[in-house]
Design a protein around this motif. Sequence first.
Motif, PDB file in Angstrom:
ATOM      1  N   THR A  89       0.824  -1.208   0.000  1.00  0.00           N
ATOM      2  CA  THR A  89       0.000   0.000   0.000  1.00  0.00           C
ATOM      3  C   THR A  89       0.857   1.257   0.000  1.00  0.00           C
ATOM      4  O   THR A  89       0.510   2.258  -0.635  1.00  0.00           O
ATOM      5  N   ASP A 118      -1.224   4.990  -1.565  1.00  0.00           N
ATOM      6  CA  ASP A 118      -2.684   4.964  -1.429  1.00  0.00           C
ATOM      7  C   ASP A 118      -3.074   5.209   0.032  1.00  0.00           C
ATOM      8  O   ASP A 118      -3.274   4.264   0.794  1.00  0.00           O
ATOM      9  N   PRO A 119      -3.188   6.473   0.454  1.00  0.00           N
ATOM     10  CA  PRO A 119      -3.526   6.774   1.854  1.00  0.00           C
ATOM     11  C   PRO A 119      -4.857   6.180   2.292  1.00  0.00           C
ATOM     12  O   PRO A 119      -5.013   5.770   3.438  1.00  0.00           O
ATOM     13  N   ARG A 120      -5.833   6.134   1.392  1.00  0.00           N
ATOM     14  CA  ARG A 120      -7.145   5.603   1.770  1.00  0.00           C
ATOM     15  C   ARG A 120      -7.075   4.129   2.133  1.00  0.00           C
ATOM     16  O   ARG A 120      -7.698   3.673   3.092  1.00  0.00           O
ATOM     17  N   GLN A 121      -6.297   3.365   1.335  1.00  0.00           N
ATOM     18  CA  GLN A 121      -6.153   1.942   1.637  1.00  0.00           C
ATOM     19  C   GLN A 121      -5.407   1.734   2.943  1.00  0.00           C
ATOM     20  O   GLN A 121      -5.683   0.796   3.695  1.00  0.00           O
ATOM     21  N   GLU A 147      -5.654   3.445   5.525  1.00  0.00           N
ATOM     22  CA  GLU A 147      -6.540   3.702   6.656  1.00  0.00           C
ATOM     23  C   GLU A 147      -7.048   2.407   7.286  1.00  0.00           C
ATOM     24  O   GLU A 147      -7.365   2.368   8.473  1.00  0.00           O
ATOM     25  N   ASN A 148      -7.101   1.343   6.486  1.00  0.00           N
ATOM     26  CA  ASN A 148      -7.595   0.064   7.003  1.00  0.00           C
ATOM     27  C   ASN A 148      -6.634  -0.592   7.982  1.00  0.00           C
ATOM     28  O   ASN A 148      -7.036  -1.443   8.782  1.00  0.00           O
ATOM     29  N   LYS A 187      -6.137   4.748  14.967  1.00  0.00           N
ATOM     30  CA  LYS A 187      -6.862   6.024  14.993  1.00  0.00           C
ATOM     31  C   LYS A 187      -5.902   7.165  15.303  1.00  0.00           C
ATOM     32  O   LYS A 187      -5.980   8.245  14.708  1.00  0.00           O
ATOM     33  N   LEU A 236      -3.736   8.054  12.261  1.00  0.00           N
ATOM     34  CA  LEU A 236      -4.524   8.729  11.233  1.00  0.00           C
ATOM     35  C   LEU A 236      -4.740  10.201  11.560  1.00  0.00           C
ATOM     36  O   LEU A 236      -4.853  11.042  10.666  1.00  0.00           O
ATOM     37  N   ASN A 272       0.398  12.083   4.755  1.00  0.00           N
ATOM     38  CA  ASN A 272       0.339  11.961   3.297  1.00  0.00           C
ATOM     39  C   ASN A 272       1.707  12.198   2.660  1.00  0.00           C
ATOM     40  O   ASN A 272       2.089  11.500   1.716  1.00  0.00           O
TER      41      ASN A 272
END
Length: 346
Positions: free
Chosen positions: A69, A74-77, A79-80, A84, A87, A93
């Motif tokens: 990742t 891919d910052p959104r991926q 996140e999984n 917390k 993030l 980023n």
Amino acid sequence: MQMLFAIFELLITPQMHSLYIKISFISWLFVINTVLISCKPTPGTWINEKIPANKQEKFHQLNAELLKTLKANDPRQLENIMSKEFLEAPGNNRLIELCSIRMRDDKNVLLDEYYIVHPTPEIITLKTFKYDINSYSLRYEPLTQERYISLYTLQQNADKWLLTAIFNKYKYGWKVAGLELKPYTIWGKTAPELYLQARQDYDQGYLVNATTAMELAYKCADPNSMWTYDELDDMDGFYNKVITEVHDKYKFPVVLNDVDTKPQIIKIFNQDRGEGNYPMIYYTSKIKVTDTAALKREHEAVKKTIGKVMPGIDKNKKYLYYTVFNGMPDWNKKKIPHFEIEDSYE
């Protein structure tokens, strides 16, 4: 036999029956408590191949997902798999983008990995002795009972960077609690190895070389914020000694009297031009920087005398970079007239 049990039940009083129930209840509580305690991980530290196989397999899956990742930027991926707290931290980023850039060559090697079960919430120091001069310790404050740390070297050109990934076990599972990306080797050497190089240069009388090598050593002396090399105290003492001697010996500007035009060296520092970090020498010339043919002729004389004025500066390196100015530059200006020269020693 059935008659004996019947007689025994008749002999038990209500008070004895109540006591029996209480004892049974306490016994069950003891069993449950024992099971719960046995489910808690045993405090300890496991390094590399000492990590239990079932745990290591899980951790390597986490690593593979993280590296994939990060490379994809891919910052959104991510996140999984991030906590917390991580993030919510600023600048992630940009860090992810830098990791992606450093991973383009796919030369990612797991240097070390740690699985730790903390006995207390106090500051923890982990240490490994297998690297001799490169031995180091990690010092941090635990945030959870269980932690996994993976240290990956990322090759880029001639240098390596260290990607540090910290996974903590939260109530909602294993998540990335921290990421760091910092220089690990320069000239193919770690900070302690550069320190050894500097000592060798110093013993040969190459004082400027020793200084530039030590400056590079400090650029990669802390591959992450937890890291401390065992050699750090010795490095500090030696660097202070070298800096004092070089300042006493060389008073800038240093005039190259053997060159007819008497150019003056005004600054020496390390610079990375994509081929690695090598010394950059600033000097002033009476020849106009627009007269490049004359500057090149002058520079041939500079090359012949630079090693006499500063012994060793033209030894044991791939390149020397030069920038020529007309007089002392005004660093407040955005554009300063100059002429650049690169000498190769291969």
